[in-house]
Design a protein around this motif. Sequence first.
Motif, mmCIF file in Angstrom:
data_model
loop_
_atom_site.group_PDB
_atom_site.id
_atom_site.type_symbol
_atom_site.label_atom_id
_atom_site.label_comp_id
_atom_site.label_asym_id
_atom_site.label_seq_id
_atom_site.Cartn_x
_atom_site.Cartn_y
_atom_site.Cartn_z
ATOM 1 N N LEU A 94 48.438 -0.359 15.914
ATOM 2 C CA LEU A 94 47.844 0.536 16.907
ATOM 3 C C LEU A 94 46.379 0.201 17.141
ATOM 4 C CD1 LEU A 94 49.306 4.076 16.098
ATOM 5 C CD2 LEU A 94 50.089 2.396 17.762
ATOM 6 N N LEU A 95 45.650 -0.077 16.050
ATOM 7 C CA LEU A 95 44.233 -0.428 16.196
ATOM 8 C C LEU A 95 44.073 -1.732 16.978
ATOM 9 C CD1 LEU A 95 42.442 0.488 12.855
ATOM 10 C CD2 LEU A 95 41.862 1.275 15.150
ATOM 11 N N ASP A 96 44.936 -2.700 16.720
ATOM 12 C CA ASP A 96 44.888 -3.953 17.473
ATOM 13 C C ASP A 96 45.104 -3.682 18.962
ATOM 14 O OD1 ASP A 96 44.399 -5.415 15.211
ATOM 15 O OD2 ASP A 96 46.471 -6.083 14.939
ATOM 16 N N HIS A 97 46.067 -2.824 19.265
ATOM 17 C CA HIS A 97 46.385 -2.522 20.669
ATOM 18 C C HIS A 97 45.209 -1.851 21.374
ATOM 19 C CE1 HIS A 97 48.703 -1.197 24.172
ATOM 20 N NE2 HIS A 97 48.183 0.014 23.976
ATOM 21 N N VAL A 98 44.661 -0.788 20.773
ATOM 22 C CA VAL A 98 43.583 -0.056 21.450
ATOM 23 C C VAL A 98 42.299 -0.874 21.477
ATOM 24 C CG1 VAL A 98 44.591 2.190 20.941
ATOM 25 C CG2 VAL A 98 42.962 1.186 19.321
ATOM 26 N N SER A 99 42.120 -1.780 20.505
ATOM 27 C CA SER A 99 40.917 -2.619 20.497
ATOM 28 C C SER A 99 40.994 -3.701 21.572
ATOM 29 C CB SER A 99 40.733 -3.260 19.117
ATOM 30 O OG SER A 99 40.543 -2.285 18.113
ATOM 31 N N ILE A 156 50.877 17.950 22.957
ATOM 32 C CA ILE A 156 49.742 17.401 23.713
ATOM 33 C C ILE A 156 49.433 15.981 23.246
ATOM 34 C CG2 ILE A 156 47.278 17.659 24.204
ATOM 35 C CD1 ILE A 156 47.630 20.672 23.986
ATOM 36 N N LEU A 157 49.448 15.761 21.932
ATOM 37 C CA LEU A 157 49.167 14.429 21.394
ATOM 38 C C LEU A 157 50.168 13.402 21.920
ATOM 39 C CD1 LEU A 157 47.868 12.356 19.504
ATOM 40 C CD2 LEU A 157 49.267 13.283 17.641
ATOM 41 N N LEU A 158 51.444 13.701 21.870
ATOM 42 C CA LEU A 158 52.473 12.754 22.315
ATOM 43 C C LEU A 158 52.337 12.477 23.812
ATOM 44 C CD1 LEU A 158 55.484 14.119 20.257
ATOM 45 C CD2 LEU A 158 54.329 11.921 19.933
ATOM 46 N N ARG A 159 52.033 13.502 24.582
ATOM 47 C CA ARG A 159 51.838 13.302 26.026
ATOM 48 C C ARG A 159 50.612 12.424 26.289
ATOM 49 N NH1 ARG A 159 51.992 18.275 27.489
ATOM 50 N NH2 ARG A 159 49.753 18.691 27.574
ATOM 51 N N ARG A 160 49.544 12.659 25.524
ATOM 52 C CA ARG A 160 48.323 11.883 25.710
ATOM 53 C C ARG A 160 48.524 10.421 25.299
ATOM 54 N NH1 ARG A 160 43.868 15.515 23.957
ATOM 55 N NH2 ARG A 160 44.468 16.419 25.955
ATOM 56 N N LEU A 161 49.314 10.185 24.261
ATOM 57 C CA LEU A 161 49.583 8.812 23.831
ATOM 58 C C LEU A 161 50.294 8.024 24.938
ATOM 59 C CD1 LEU A 161 50.729 9.348 20.116
ATOM 60 C CD2 LEU A 161 48.523 8.491 20.932
ATOM 61 N N THR A 162 51.099 8.710 25.726
ATOM 62 C CA THR A 162 51.799 8.045 26.824
ATOM 63 C C THR A 162 50.886 7.839 28.023
ATOM 64 O OG1 THR A 162 53.938 8.936 26.153
ATOM 65 C CG2 THR A 162 53.727 8.217 28.434
ATOM 66 N N THR A 163 50.218 8.901 28.461
ATOM 67 C CA THR A 163 49.441 8.836 29.696
ATOM 68 C C THR A 163 48.139 8.058 29.550
ATOM 69 O OG1 THR A 163 48.423 10.976 29.177
ATOM 70 C CG2 THR A 163 50.415 10.999 30.535
ATOM 71 N N SER A 164 47.491 8.176 28.384
ATOM 72 C CA SER A 164 46.177 7.548 28.206
ATOM 73 C C SER A 164 46.234 6.188 27.537
ATOM 74 C CB SER A 164 45.255 8.461 27.386
ATOM 75 O OG SER A 164 45.045 9.697 28.038
ATOM 76 N N TYR A 165 47.286 5.948 26.734
ATOM 77 C CA TYR A 165 47.310 4.732 25.925
ATOM 78 C C TYR A 165 48.547 3.876 26.134
ATOM 79 C CZ TYR A 165 43.658 7.425 23.640
ATOM 80 O OH TYR A 165 42.529 8.166 23.395
ATOM 81 N N GLY A 166 49.482 4.344 26.936
ATOM 82 C CA GLY A 166 50.647 3.529 27.258
ATOM 83 C C GLY A 166 51.643 3.374 26.130
ATOM 84 N N PHE A 167 51.690 4.318 25.200
ATOM 85 C CA PHE A 167 52.658 4.245 24.105
ATOM 86 C C PHE A 167 53.982 4.833 24.579
ATOM 87 C CE2 PHE A 167 49.061 4.574 20.740
ATOM 88 C CZ PHE A 167 48.705 3.254 21.015
ATOM 89 N N ASN A 168 54.956 3.963 24.849
ATOM 90 C CA ASN A 168 56.255 4.388 25.334
ATOM 91 C C ASN A 168 57.351 3.808 24.447
ATOM 92 O OD1 ASN A 168 55.485 5.804 27.922
ATOM 93 N ND2 ASN A 168 54.615 3.789 28.360
ATOM 94 N N GLY A 169 58.597 4.097 24.797
ATOM 95 C CA GLY A 169 59.732 3.485 24.122
ATOM 96 C C GLY A 169 59.767 3.766 22.639
ATOM 97 N N VAL A 170 60.078 2.712 21.880
ATOM 98 C CA VAL A 170 60.288 2.881 20.446
ATOM 99 C C VAL A 170 58.988 3.263 19.728
ATOM 100 C CG1 VAL A 170 59.865 0.460 19.833
ATOM 101 C CG2 VAL A 170 61.416 1.838 18.434
ATOM 102 N N VAL A 171 57.833 2.852 20.268
ATOM 103 C CA VAL A 171 56.551 3.241 19.653
ATOM 104 C C VAL A 171 56.374 4.750 19.731
ATOM 105 C CG1 VAL A 171 54.047 2.992 19.763
ATOM 106 C CG2 VAL A 171 55.515 1.012 20.190
#
Length: 270
Positions: A94-99, A156-171
Amino acid sequence: MLSRLSVNCLKQYATDPIPTRLLKDQVDVLSPFLTALFNRSLSLGVVPSGLKTAYITPRLKKPDLEPADVKSFRPISNLTVLSKLLERLVARQLLDHVSVHKLLPDFQSAYRAQRSTDTAVLKVLTDILTAADRSDLSMLTLLDLSAAYDTVDHTILLRRLTTSYGFNGVVHMWISSYLANRTQYVRCPGSRSTPLPVLCGVPQGSVLGPLLFLLYTADLMRLVESFELCPHLYADDTQIFGFCRPGATDSLRNRVAVCVAAVADWMRSN
């Protein structure tokens, strides 16, 4: 990877099914099985239920406090070493992705490489001293959230992970599983409480929890900046500061007050 992670594991606790020393001594034997377990968890998006239970140990905050008063104690949350190993693998990805995609605020100095309390203090102090060199005045507001990690709303956290960070699918499935159906119980010498469900918050004492908290609160930076003020965050500590000419202190004070009120509104709604 697993060998290096096992050496860097955090504390070992008495209820842990696999002692850290055993894990280190027998890493060549155990690593194929743990690798298969972790790979299956990540590929299916499911966290084993046995890794989602924490036990809470009450510790006196200070030796001279009254032990009969529950407020004298600090709750220490303990998780198994295996759960932390799995979390550490996920946290690194996750850190690699957001960095790589520059998704975390620049001025968030916690749980990130080359970011620390030193960098936070130096940044804020340098900005204030620079303003003083210009003969400007500074105003600094320090916010310290109470039990911040316990107040994270999972939906709210799960929704934000999708909308703000693109975490979808199996992640997204894995993180949802990681947060769901967690339990904890209090453990004292000779007794333990009945396990109860953890309905909100990120797991205390975890590896991944602090990173999820950073992702959850990143919008605060943009909110503070919308008032033309400077934010700096360190975990759940927030610094809000601004500068003005000596004759404009009322304007700056009002702007900071309105900003703090907006931050309070954001906290309540989140």
